[in-house]
Design an enzyme around this catalytic site. Structure first.
Site, PDB file in Angstrom:
ATOM      1  N   ARG A 185      25.164  30.722  51.959  1.00  0.00           N
ATOM      2  CA  ARG A 185      23.782  31.252  51.984  1.00  0.00           C
ATOM      3  C   ARG A 185      23.220  31.530  50.597  1.00  0.00           C
ATOM      4  NH1 ARG A 185      26.329  33.633  56.168  1.00  0.00           N
ATOM      5  NH2 ARG A 185      25.708  32.802  58.198  1.00  0.00           N
TER       6      ARG A 185
ATOM      7  N   LYS B 109      12.484  24.160  42.467  1.00  0.00           N
ATOM      8  CA  LYS B 109      12.489  23.227  43.605  1.00  0.00           C
ATOM      9  C   LYS B 109      13.803  22.456  43.596  1.00  0.00           C
ATOM     10  CE  LYS B 109       7.562  22.270  44.244  1.00  0.00           C
ATOM     11  NZ  LYS B 109       6.552  21.178  44.263  1.00  0.00           N
TER      12      LYS B 109
ATOM     13  N   GLU C 222       5.953  12.976  31.346  1.00  0.00           N
ATOM     14  CA  GLU C 222       5.802  14.290  32.000  1.00  0.00           C
ATOM     15  C   GLU C 222       5.450  15.357  30.958  1.00  0.00           C
ATOM     16  OE1 GLU C 222       5.796  14.715  35.239  1.00  0.00           O
ATOM     17  OE2 GLU C 222       7.207  13.312  36.191  1.00  0.00           O
TER      18      GLU C 222
ATOM     19  N   LYS D 194       5.167  24.842  32.152  1.00  0.00           N
ATOM     20  CA  LYS D 194       5.555  24.742  33.557  1.00  0.00           C
ATOM     21  C   LYS D 194       5.856  26.142  34.111  1.00  0.00           C
ATOM     22  CE  LYS D 194       8.088  22.646  37.214  1.00  0.00           C
ATOM     23  NZ  LYS D 194       8.860  21.546  37.745  1.00  0.00           N
TER      24      LYS D 194
ATOM     25  N   GLU E 256       3.569  26.977  45.443  1.00  0.00           N
ATOM     26  CA  GLU E 256       2.556  25.921  45.470  1.00  0.00           C
ATOM     27  C   GLU E 256       1.523  26.079  46.575  1.00  0.00           C
ATOM     28  OE1 GLU E 256       4.089  22.051  44.441  1.00  0.00           O
ATOM     29  OE2 GLU E 256       2.344  21.051  45.342  1.00  0.00           O
TER      30      GLU E 256
ATOM     31  N   ARG F  73      -0.176  25.594  41.202  1.00  0.00           N
ATOM     32  CA  ARG F  73       1.032  24.816  40.867  1.00  0.00           C
ATOM     33  C   ARG F  73       0.799  23.327  41.123  1.00  0.00           C
ATOM     34  NH1 ARG F  73       7.485  26.108  41.960  1.00  0.00           N
ATOM     35  NH2 ARG F  73       8.200  24.130  41.120  1.00  0.00           N
TER      36      ARG F  73
ATOM     37  N   ASN G 199       0.954  18.099  39.715  1.00  0.00           N
ATOM     38  CA  ASN G 199       0.952  16.781  40.353  1.00  0.00           C
ATOM     39  C   ASN G 199      -0.050  15.822  39.722  1.00  0.00           C
ATOM     40  OD1 ASN G 199       2.899  17.626  42.153  1.00  0.00           O
ATOM     41  ND2 ASN G 199       1.396  18.356  43.649  1.00  0.00           N
TER      42      ASN G 199
ATOM     43  N   HIS H 131       0.328  12.126  40.062  1.00  0.00           N
ATOM     44  CA  HIS H 131       1.410  11.873  41.015  1.00  0.00           C
ATOM     45  C   HIS H 131       0.959  11.271  42.340  1.00  0.00           C
ATOM     46  CE1 HIS H 131       3.826  13.887  38.064  1.00  0.00           C
ATOM     47  NE2 HIS H 131       4.917  13.765  38.798  1.00  0.00           N
TER      48      HIS H 131
ATOM     49  N   HIS I 270       3.174   8.175  43.231  1.00  0.00           N
ATOM     50  CA  HIS I 270       4.010   8.043  44.423  1.00  0.00           C
ATOM     51  C   HIS I 270       3.645   6.799  45.217  1.00  0.00           C
ATOM     52  CE1 HIS I 270       4.960  12.606  44.198  1.00  0.00           C
ATOM     53  NE2 HIS I 270       5.849  11.889  43.548  1.00  0.00           N
TER      54      HIS I 270
ATOM     55  N   HIS J 218      10.292   6.833  37.643  1.00  0.00           N
ATOM     56  CA  HIS J 218       9.277   7.818  38.010  1.00  0.00           C
ATOM     57  C   HIS J 218       8.296   8.130  36.870  1.00  0.00           C
ATOM     58  CE1 HIS J 218       7.386  11.247  39.890  1.00  0.00           C
ATOM     59  NE2 HIS J 218       7.733  11.993  38.861  1.00  0.00           N
TER      60      HIS J 218
HETATM   61  N1  LIG Z   1      12.852  19.716  41.209  1.00  0.00           N
HETATM   62  C1  LIG Z   1      11.751  19.355  40.598  1.00  0.00           C
HETATM   63  O1  LIG Z   1      10.843  20.149  40.358  1.00  0.00           O
HETATM   64  C2  LIG Z   1      11.619  17.935  40.145  1.00  0.00           C
HETATM   65  C3  LIG Z   1      10.580  17.583  39.276  1.00  0.00           C
HETATM   66  C4  LIG Z   1      10.513  16.276  38.838  1.00  0.00           C
HETATM   67  C5  LIG Z   1      11.462  15.341  39.247  1.00  0.00           C
HETATM   68  N2  LIG Z   1      12.455  15.720  40.103  1.00  0.00           N
HETATM   69  C6  LIG Z   1      13.471  14.760  40.543  1.00  0.00           C
HETATM   70  O2  LIG Z   1      14.204  14.350  39.410  1.00  0.00           O
HETATM   71  C7  LIG Z   1      14.771  13.070  39.666  1.00  0.00           C
HETATM   72  C8  LIG Z   1      14.606  12.200  38.455  1.00  0.00           C
HETATM   73  O3  LIG Z   1      15.262  12.810  37.362  1.00  0.00           O
HETATM   74  P1  LIG Z   1      15.725  11.965  36.103  1.00  0.00           P
HETATM   75  O4  LIG Z   1      14.622  11.128  35.640  1.00  0.00           O
HETATM   76  O5  LIG Z   1      16.368  12.900  35.166  1.00  0.00           O
HETATM   77  O6  LIG Z   1      16.766  10.930  36.762  1.00  0.00           O
HETATM   78  P2  LIG Z   1      18.348  10.904  36.797  1.00  0.00           P
HETATM   79  O7  LIG Z   1      18.935  12.212  37.078  1.00  0.00           O
HETATM   80  O8  LIG Z   1      18.688   9.775  37.699  1.00  0.00           O
HETATM   81  O9  LIG Z   1      18.723  10.494  35.300  1.00  0.00           O
HETATM   82  C9  LIG Z   1      18.295   9.252  34.802  1.00  0.00           C
HETATM   83  C10 LIG Z   1      19.490   8.427  34.282  1.00  0.00           C
HETATM   84  O10 LIG Z   1      19.884   8.940  33.012  1.00  0.00           O
HETATM   85  C11 LIG Z   1      21.269   9.254  33.018  1.00  0.00           C
HETATM   86  N3  LIG Z   1      21.410  10.394  32.107  1.00  0.00           N
HETATM   87  C12 LIG Z   1      20.896  11.644  32.239  1.00  0.00           C
HETATM   88  N4  LIG Z   1      21.129  12.350  31.145  1.00  0.00           N
HETATM   89  C13 LIG Z   1      21.825  11.564  30.283  1.00  0.00           C
HETATM   90  C14 LIG Z   1      22.332  11.742  28.970  1.00  0.00           C
HETATM   91  N5  LIG Z   1      22.127  12.862  28.278  1.00  0.00           N
HETATM   92  N6  LIG Z   1      23.013  10.716  28.415  1.00  0.00           N
HETATM   93  C15 LIG Z   1      23.183   9.537  29.100  1.00  0.00           C
HETATM   94  N7  LIG Z   1      22.695   9.294  30.309  1.00  0.00           N
HETATM   95  C16 LIG Z   1      22.022  10.315  30.903  1.00  0.00           C
HETATM   96  C17 LIG Z   1      21.612   9.518  34.456  1.00  0.00           C
HETATM   97  O11 LIG Z   1      22.987   9.285  34.702  1.00  0.00           O
HETATM   98  C18 LIG Z   1      20.728   8.498  35.165  1.00  0.00           C
HETATM   99  O12 LIG Z   1      21.341   7.236  35.152  1.00  0.00           O
HETATM  100  C19 LIG Z   1      14.066  12.539  40.901  1.00  0.00           C
HETATM  101  O13 LIG Z   1      14.951  12.584  42.000  1.00  0.00           O
HETATM  102  C20 LIG Z   1      12.918  13.498  41.123  1.00  0.00           C
HETATM  103  O14 LIG Z   1      12.579  13.652  42.476  1.00  0.00           O
HETATM  104  C21 LIG Z   1      12.539  16.987  40.548  1.00  0.00           C
HETATM  105 ZN   LIG Z   2       6.951  13.842  38.134  1.00  0.00          ZN
END
Ligand SMILES: NC(=O)c1ccc[n+]([C@@H]2O[C@H](COP(=O)([O-])OP(=O)(O)OC[C@H]3O[C@@H](n4cnc5c(N)ncnc54)[C@H](O)[C@@H]3O)[C@@H](O)[C@H]2O)c1
Ligand SMILES: [Zn+2]
Length: 375
Positions: A128, A150, A192, A233, A243, A247, A251, A254, A258, A273
């Site tokens: 939990r 999130k 971003e 942020k 949100e 907040r 987006n 976005h 999307h 993305h």
């Molecule tokens: N929670 C939120 O508020 C929020 C906001 C925006 C995006 N997201 C989510 O985040 C995800 C995308 O995140 P991302 O772009 O970081 O993708 P990711 O976590 O897939 O990382 C991108 C790639 O880079 C590699 N990587 C990461 N750090 C590294 C480093 N220091 N050295 C070498 N390789 C490295 C990872 O292994 C991966 O292959 C999506 O699923 C999206 O929905 C969440």
């Molecule tokens: Zn985004």
């Protein structure tokens, strides 16, 4: 060279009612992370990471935690979006239980947004709820996903549909880890970062325009821009944690992004993305100009800056066939639940002057996309 002042970590205090936490931005922080984690009075830390990040950075943080007398359990998942699944969540949850992670212990997410969202959600539901430390390693995670609470996974019906709000107890941003991040991922995170300037801080956007070279060379301007982004942020999250209002400004770009990601079937080799967000933000500014709300010159300036760092800015920049206007609007309607043919967009009166428009007729969006296709 970094001056000593520039090398000193910056702390951003996030003051959420009853659950304040710090975001620490600096260099070489992984090596000292154990001390900071031990200060949270945990006995055990489970480090969830992916294979790529583990290869580059796991041993540093593991050693640091052991030196601070913490019991350490590493849990390594496959890199990539498919790991945000029920199957991987089950594996991670089981590994956390097998490692005897208790209520007073910590889950540490070491990785990009995928690991942060997955490990964060596992922490939210394990017994939990156990505390979470975010150690984001992609630029996108450092400026966006690690802040705000999130967490979640995807299902066959869409992205991020199962999840929870679970604020971290600490966010440690070691800018040095970005040295191993692939260039394409760095650019995607930059989109971003630029978003915060476009939302409500024209000065920040202008500063990014001036310091692009230093940021991409990972000089001190990068640390400053990351800290600034986290503060931006955090400010929006503090104003509206769940949100219900402002907040949603986060987006910006976005709704288009999307739809484009859906249109390419979330094929990360064609579009990651942050790239979709770059195109989406340019479209949001062009759409604002099309509706007579913003100067066309501002849209052109946004496009020119994002293009200058190598980001795509037009639908035509995506390789291969992409759905036409009709289909894209349909996808946006699905994404955002149309109310009486009206869509929600983040539009702008200019750079740094964005606002939430909840009543944009789908027909206007279609006409706008058709005008682009005709141009
Ligand atoms: N929670 C939120 O508020 C929020 C906001 C925006 C995006 N997201 C989510 O985040 C995800 C995308 O995140 P991302 O772009 O970081 O993708 P990711 O976590 O897939 O990382 C991108 C790639 O880079 C590699 N990587 C990461 N750090 C590294 C480093 N220091 N050295 C070498 N390789 C490295 C990872 O292994 C991966 O292959 C999506 O699923 C999206 O929905 C969440
Ligand atoms: Zn985004």
């Amino acid at each position: 060279m970094l001056t000593e002042a520039a090398a000193r970590p910056r702390t951003i205090a996030v003051d959420l009612a009853g659950r304040p936490y710090d975001i620490i931005v600096g260099r070489g922080l992984l090596a000292g992370a154990g001390q900071r984690i031990a200060a949270l009075k945990a006995r055990r830390v489970a480090i969830v990471t992916d294979r790529n990040v583990a290869a580059a950075h796991l041993s540093t943080i593991e050693r640091s935690a052991l030196a601070a007398d913490l019991a350490v359990s590493p849990i390594v998942v496959e890199p990539g979006e498919p790991s945000k699944s029920f199957a991987t969540l089950a594996e991670v949850s089981d590994a956390l239980l097998a490692a005897r992670v208790e209520r007073g212990d910590l889950v540490l997410a070491l990785g990009g947004g995928v690991v942060g969202d997955l490990a964060g959600f596992a922490a939210a539901i394990l017994r939990r709820g156990v505390r979470l430390v975010q150690v984001p390693t992609s630029l996108l995670a450092q400026v966006d996903s690690s802040v705000g609470g999130k967490t979640g996974i995807n299902t066959g019906r869409g992205k991020n549909l199962i999840g929870a709000f679970h604020q971290p107890s600490l966010v440690i941003i070691d800018v040095d880890v970005l040295k191993s991040l692939p260039a394409r991922e760095f650019r995607a995170g930059y989109a971003e970062m630029a978003k915060y300037g476009l939302i409500d801080d024209a000065d920040f956007f202008a500063r990014l325009e001036r310091s692009t070279n230093e940021i991409f060379a990972q000089g001190p301007a990068l640390d400053e821009a990351i800290a600034k982004s986290c503060a931006a942020k955090a400010a929006l999250v503090m104003r509206d944690e769940f949100e219900t209002g402002d907040r949603a400004l986060l987006n910006l770009g976005h709704t288009f992004a999307h739809a484009l990601e859906t249109a390419v079937g979330y094929d990360g080799s064609r579009l990651v993305h942050g790239e979709a967000v770059a195109i989406g933000m340019v479209l949001a500014f062009r759409f604002s100009a099309f509706l007579g709300l913003a100067p066309e010159a501002d849209a052109a300036r946004v496009a020119a800056h994002l293009a200058s760092v190598g980001l795509p800015t037009r639908i035509g920049d995506i390789s291969g066939e992409v759905a036409g206007p009709e289909k894209l609007v349909e996808m946006m309607a699905q994404d955002k639940k149309v109310v009486g043919g009206a869509l929600t967009f983040i539009l702008a009166h200019g750079i740094g002057k964005s606002f939430i428009a909840r009543d944009v007729p789908a027909a206007k969006a279609r006409a706008f996309l058709e005008s682009l296709a005709a141009a």
